[in-house]
Design a protein around this motif. Sequence first.
Motif, PDB file in Angstrom:
ATOM      1  N   ASP A   1      46.549  82.912  22.454  1.00  0.00           N
ATOM      2  CA  ASP A   1      45.243  82.696  23.096  1.00  0.00           C
ATOM      3  C   ASP A   1      44.105  82.596  22.086  1.00  0.00           C
ATOM      4  O   ASP A   1      43.031  82.081  22.405  1.00  0.00           O
ATOM      5  CB  ASP A   1      44.952  83.845  24.071  1.00  0.00           C
ATOM      6  CG  ASP A   1      45.992  83.910  25.173  1.00  0.00           C
ATOM      7  OD1 ASP A   1      46.147  82.903  25.882  1.00  0.00           O
ATOM      8  OD2 ASP A   1      46.680  84.939  25.291  1.00  0.00           O
ATOM      9  N   GLY A   2      44.334  83.164  20.899  1.00  0.00           N
ATOM     10  CA  GLY A   2      43.287  83.102  19.875  1.00  0.00           C
ATOM     11  C   GLY A   2      43.895  83.397  18.516  1.00  0.00           C
ATOM     12  O   GLY A   2      44.858  84.169  18.420  1.00  0.00           O
ATOM     13  N   ILE A   3      43.338  82.771  17.472  1.00  0.00           N
ATOM     14  CA  ILE A   3      43.854  83.012  16.112  1.00  0.00           C
ATOM     15  C   ILE A   3      42.721  83.526  15.227  1.00  0.00           C
ATOM     16  O   ILE A   3      41.625  82.950  15.204  1.00  0.00           O
ATOM     17  CB  ILE A   3      44.447  81.711  15.510  1.00  0.00           C
ATOM     18  CG1 ILE A   3      45.651  81.248  16.331  1.00  0.00           C
ATOM     19  CG2 ILE A   3      44.846  81.931  14.048  1.00  0.00           C
ATOM     20  CD1 ILE A   3      46.257  79.937  15.880  1.00  0.00           C
TER      21      ILE A   3
ATOM     22  N   VAL B   1      38.255  91.084  17.042  1.00  0.00           N
ATOM     23  CA  VAL B   1      38.843  91.056  18.390  1.00  0.00           C
ATOM     24  C   VAL B   1      37.727  90.973  19.437  1.00  0.00           C
ATOM     25  O   VAL B   1      37.810  90.194  20.406  1.00  0.00           O
ATOM     26  CB  VAL B   1      39.741  92.304  18.623  1.00  0.00           C
ATOM     27  CG1 VAL B   1      40.189  92.402  20.070  1.00  0.00           C
ATOM     28  CG2 VAL B   1      40.939  92.246  17.690  1.00  0.00           C
ATOM     29  N   GLU B   2      36.664  91.743  19.231  1.00  0.00           N
ATOM     30  CA  GLU B   2      35.547  91.713  20.194  1.00  0.00           C
ATOM     31  C   GLU B   2      34.940  90.301  20.276  1.00  0.00           C
ATOM     32  O   GLU B   2      34.690  89.784  21.365  1.00  0.00           O
ATOM     33  CB  GLU B   2      34.453  92.699  19.760  1.00  0.00           C
ATOM     34  CG  GLU B   2      34.861  94.150  19.912  1.00  0.00           C
ATOM     35  CD  GLU B   2      33.834  95.117  19.313  1.00  0.00           C
ATOM     36  OE1 GLU B   2      33.930  96.302  19.611  1.00  0.00           O
ATOM     37  OE2 GLU B   2      32.952  94.669  18.534  1.00  0.00           O
TER      38      GLU B   2
ATOM     39  N   ILE C   1      34.421  84.763  22.811  1.00  0.00           N
ATOM     40  CA  ILE C   1      34.668  83.312  22.747  1.00  0.00           C
ATOM     41  C   ILE C   1      35.513  82.889  23.951  1.00  0.00           C
ATOM     42  O   ILE C   1      35.198  81.929  24.657  1.00  0.00           O
ATOM     43  CB  ILE C   1      35.392  82.944  21.422  1.00  0.00           C
ATOM     44  CG1 ILE C   1      34.489  83.226  20.216  1.00  0.00           C
ATOM     45  CG2 ILE C   1      35.852  81.487  21.436  1.00  0.00           C
ATOM     46  CD1 ILE C   1      35.178  83.138  18.861  1.00  0.00           C
ATOM     47  N   ILE C   2      36.564  83.652  24.202  1.00  0.00           N
ATOM     48  CA  ILE C   2      37.473  83.311  25.305  1.00  0.00           C
ATOM     49  C   ILE C   2      36.760  83.388  26.656  1.00  0.00           C
ATOM     50  O   ILE C   2      36.986  82.579  27.544  1.00  0.00           O
ATOM     51  CB  ILE C   2      38.719  84.222  25.248  1.00  0.00           C
ATOM     52  CG1 ILE C   2      39.595  83.726  24.095  1.00  0.00           C
ATOM     53  CG2 ILE C   2      39.487  84.246  26.554  1.00  0.00           C
ATOM     54  CD1 ILE C   2      40.839  84.478  23.864  1.00  0.00           C
ATOM     55  N   LYS C   3      35.873  84.352  26.783  1.00  0.00           N
ATOM     56  CA  LYS C   3      35.147  84.500  28.061  1.00  0.00           C
ATOM     57  C   LYS C   3      33.987  83.518  28.178  1.00  0.00           C
ATOM     58  O   LYS C   3      33.208  83.566  29.124  1.00  0.00           O
ATOM     59  CB  LYS C   3      34.644  85.935  28.193  1.00  0.00           C
ATOM     60  CG  LYS C   3      35.797  86.948  28.185  1.00  0.00           C
ATOM     61  CD  LYS C   3      35.712  87.899  29.340  1.00  0.00           C
ATOM     62  CE  LYS C   3      37.058  88.476  29.693  1.00  0.00           C
ATOM     63  NZ  LYS C   3      37.219  89.886  29.379  1.00  0.00           N
TER      64      LYS C   3
ATOM     65  N   GLN D   1      44.121  71.847  20.133  1.00  0.00           N
ATOM     66  CA  GLN D   1      45.045  72.245  21.211  1.00  0.00           C
ATOM     67  C   GLN D   1      44.427  73.281  22.132  1.00  0.00           C
ATOM     68  O   GLN D   1      45.101  73.869  22.966  1.00  0.00           O
ATOM     69  CB  GLN D   1      46.316  72.817  20.598  1.00  0.00           C
ATOM     70  CG  GLN D   1      47.163  71.762  19.935  1.00  0.00           C
ATOM     71  CD  GLN D   1      48.427  72.363  19.308  1.00  0.00           C
ATOM     72  OE1 GLN D   1      48.883  73.426  19.695  1.00  0.00           O
ATOM     73  NE2 GLN D   1      48.973  71.652  18.350  1.00  0.00           N
ATOM     74  N   GLY D   2      43.162  73.566  21.943  1.00  0.00           N
ATOM     75  CA  GLY D   2      42.466  74.500  22.839  1.00  0.00           C
ATOM     76  C   GLY D   2      42.594  75.952  22.425  1.00  0.00           C
ATOM     77  O   GLY D   2      42.270  76.853  23.203  1.00  0.00           O
TER      78      GLY D   2
END
Length: 332
Positions: free
Chosen positions: A106-108, A293-294, A299-301, A127-128
Motif C-alpha cells: 500500500d505504500g513504500i 508511517v504517520e 498520504i493514503i487518506k 502503479q498507484g
Amino acid sequence: MKRTAIIYTLLLASFVFVFAFAIYFYNQVQSYDAKIKKNADTSSPSAYHFALIGEEMDHVYWRLVGEGAIEKEGEYDVFVEYEGPKRSNPEEQLKLLDMAVKSKVDGIIVQALNDKFTPLINQAVDQGIPVMTVDTDAPESRRVAYIGTDNYEAGRLAGETLVKDTKGKATVGIITGRFANAHHQLRIEGFKDVLKQTDGIEIVAVEESNIDRIGAEEQAYKMLREHPDITAFYGTSTLDGGGITAAAEKLNRLDDLYVITFDLSDENAQLLQNGAIDALVEQQPYQMGSRSVEIMMDIIKGKPVEEIHHTDATIIRKPDLLYQKSQAGETS
Ligand code: BGC
C-alpha cells in the motif's frame, strides 16, 4: 585437449555461479513471501501493508529507523515490512524495492541512495503505490515526500563546528560512507562550502569506508601514513568514527587529532565520552521511522502533506552527553 579442459572448467564454473545465484534469489523471494503470508494468516491481518527499505538490516542506525516505524503499527493498523540488505549493498536494495513494487504494497518508504532508485520509484507511483524517501532523498523522482536530515545543512553544521573547535587551523582528512551515496555527497558538499571560506583549513584527502568500520579504519590508517600532517578528521556516516579512532590509536595519534563524525550510536557515545571523538552530528533515526508511517497514512487518506520533512541534526559534545544522561535519569 588442454583447451577442451579449460572450456569445460569455465562452463562448469558458470553453471555453479548461475545455480548459486538462482538459489540465493529464490530464497530471498521465499522469505519475503513468508513474511507477507504471516501477516495475511493472522486472524486479523492489518488494514495496510507498507514496505520500509533501508541500507542495512543489522546496523545500529537502521534498527532505530525500523523500530520507530514498527512502533506505529498498532496505532494505524498497519503492517510494516522492514527490509534491507544484510550488509549494505545498493544493488540488493534496488531488488528489494523492485519486489515491493511487484507485491503491490500500500505504500513504500525507501532510502534512495542514488539515481538508480528514481525509475523504480516512478514505476511504483505509476502503479498507484505512494512512495516516500527516508534518510536519503531522490528529489528528481515522483516520490510524494521526504523525511530525514537536511544532509547539505548537516554537512555545513559539521564544517562550522570544526572551524570553531580548531580555531580555523586544520589539515583535514574525510572518511565518507560511499562516494556514490547522495546523502554522503551532500554532507561533504556542505562541509566543503564552509571550509572554503577559512584560509587556515585544507582538506588533503577524501576516501570511502563502504559503510564498514574496518573499511573506515583501513582508509584512515592509510591517510594518516600518507599525510602525517593531518590534524582533523570528518566522518560522514555512523561507523566512520570507530574506524578513524581505531586507526589513530594504532598510530599513536589519538590525543592530538580532532574528530567529528555522524550519529550518536553507543560506540560513538563511548568514544565521545573518553575523548577520542570531539563532536558528533546527532540525527533522529527513530523519529524518521515513526513519522514516515504517520505521513504515509496521511498520504493514503488523501490528506495534504508537505513535501519535505526535515528532522533535527544537532551537535553533541561530551558535556551534552552528561546532560542527556541526567535528563534520561530524571524521566525514568
Ligand atoms: C546515514 C545512514 C547510513 C549510516 C551508515 C548514517 O549517518 O544517515 O544513511 O546508512 O550512516 O553507517
